[in-house]
Write an enzyme that holds these catalytic residues in place. Sequence first.
Site, mmCIF file in Angstrom:
data_model
loop_
_atom_site.group_PDB
_atom_site.id
_atom_site.type_symbol
_atom_site.label_atom_id
_atom_site.label_comp_id
_atom_site.label_asym_id
_atom_site.label_seq_id
_atom_site.Cartn_x
_atom_site.Cartn_y
_atom_site.Cartn_z
ATOM 1 N N ARG A 271 0.840 -1.199 0.000
ATOM 2 C CA ARG A 271 0.000 0.000 0.000
ATOM 3 C C ARG A 271 0.871 1.242 0.000
ATOM 4 O O ARG A 271 2.042 1.200 0.363
ATOM 5 C CB ARG A 271 -0.903 -0.024 1.226
ATOM 6 C CG ARG A 271 -1.787 -1.290 1.248
ATOM 7 C CD ARG A 271 -2.909 -1.152 2.162
ATOM 8 N NE ARG A 271 -3.632 0.061 1.809
ATOM 9 C CZ ARG A 271 -4.941 0.146 1.719
ATOM 10 N NH1 ARG A 271 -5.655 -0.903 1.966
ATOM 11 N NH2 ARG A 271 -5.531 1.277 1.424
ATOM 12 N N CYS A 272 0.259 2.333 -0.382
ATOM 13 C CA CYS A 272 0.917 3.634 -0.412
ATOM 14 C C CYS A 272 1.534 3.920 0.956
ATOM 15 O O CYS A 272 0.910 3.646 1.965
ATOM 16 C CB CYS A 272 -0.120 4.695 -0.763
ATOM 17 S SG CYS A 272 0.538 6.355 -0.846
ATOM 18 N N PRO A 273 2.739 4.396 1.010
ATOM 19 C CA PRO A 273 3.617 4.891 -0.060
ATOM 20 C C PRO A 273 4.668 3.877 -0.518
ATOM 21 O O PRO A 273 5.602 4.240 -1.218
ATOM 22 C CB PRO A 273 4.291 6.089 0.600
ATOM 23 C CG PRO A 273 4.511 5.628 2.014
ATOM 24 C CD PRO A 273 3.267 4.794 2.333
ATOM 25 N N ASP B 2 -2.072 -1.529 -5.677
ATOM 26 C CA ASP B 2 -2.753 -0.453 -4.956
ATOM 27 C C ASP B 2 -3.337 0.534 -5.964
ATOM 28 O O ASP B 2 -2.608 1.107 -6.777
ATOM 29 C CB ASP B 2 -1.763 0.247 -4.024
ATOM 30 C CG ASP B 2 -2.397 1.343 -3.187
ATOM 31 O OD1 ASP B 2 -3.641 1.393 -3.108
ATOM 32 O OD2 ASP B 2 -1.654 2.158 -2.620
ATOM 33 N N ASP C 250 -0.396 8.302 -7.804
ATOM 34 C CA ASP C 250 0.908 8.493 -7.157
ATOM 35 C C ASP C 250 2.056 8.515 -8.159
ATOM 36 O O ASP C 250 2.943 9.365 -8.070
ATOM 37 C CB ASP C 250 1.166 7.392 -6.130
ATOM 38 C CG ASP C 250 0.238 7.475 -4.930
ATOM 39 O OD1 ASP C 250 -0.408 8.520 -4.749
ATOM 40 O OD2 ASP C 250 0.162 6.483 -4.181
#
Length: 76
Positions: A13-15, A40, A46
């Site tokens: 998942r981010c980041p 994701d 992003d």
Amino acid sequence: MEIALEVNAQGLRCPQPILRAKRALATLESGQLLLVTATDSGSLQDFSAFAKQTGNALVEQRTDEAGIHHFIIRRR
């Protein structure tokens, strides 16, 4: 296109996908290509923002039938 390095960020998942891409790009020479795969959905925005902020080129962005996002980035 000749991919110099691949990063599998699926399931992260981010980041994390961006951080892994940033680390991998640091190992490449100018003009070389990096392929990042991620699952994701936030990575779609992003990676576009990351490319603009860092000056690296987002050469290709696509999502396959399995829902895996593929990003090809050219190191500046």
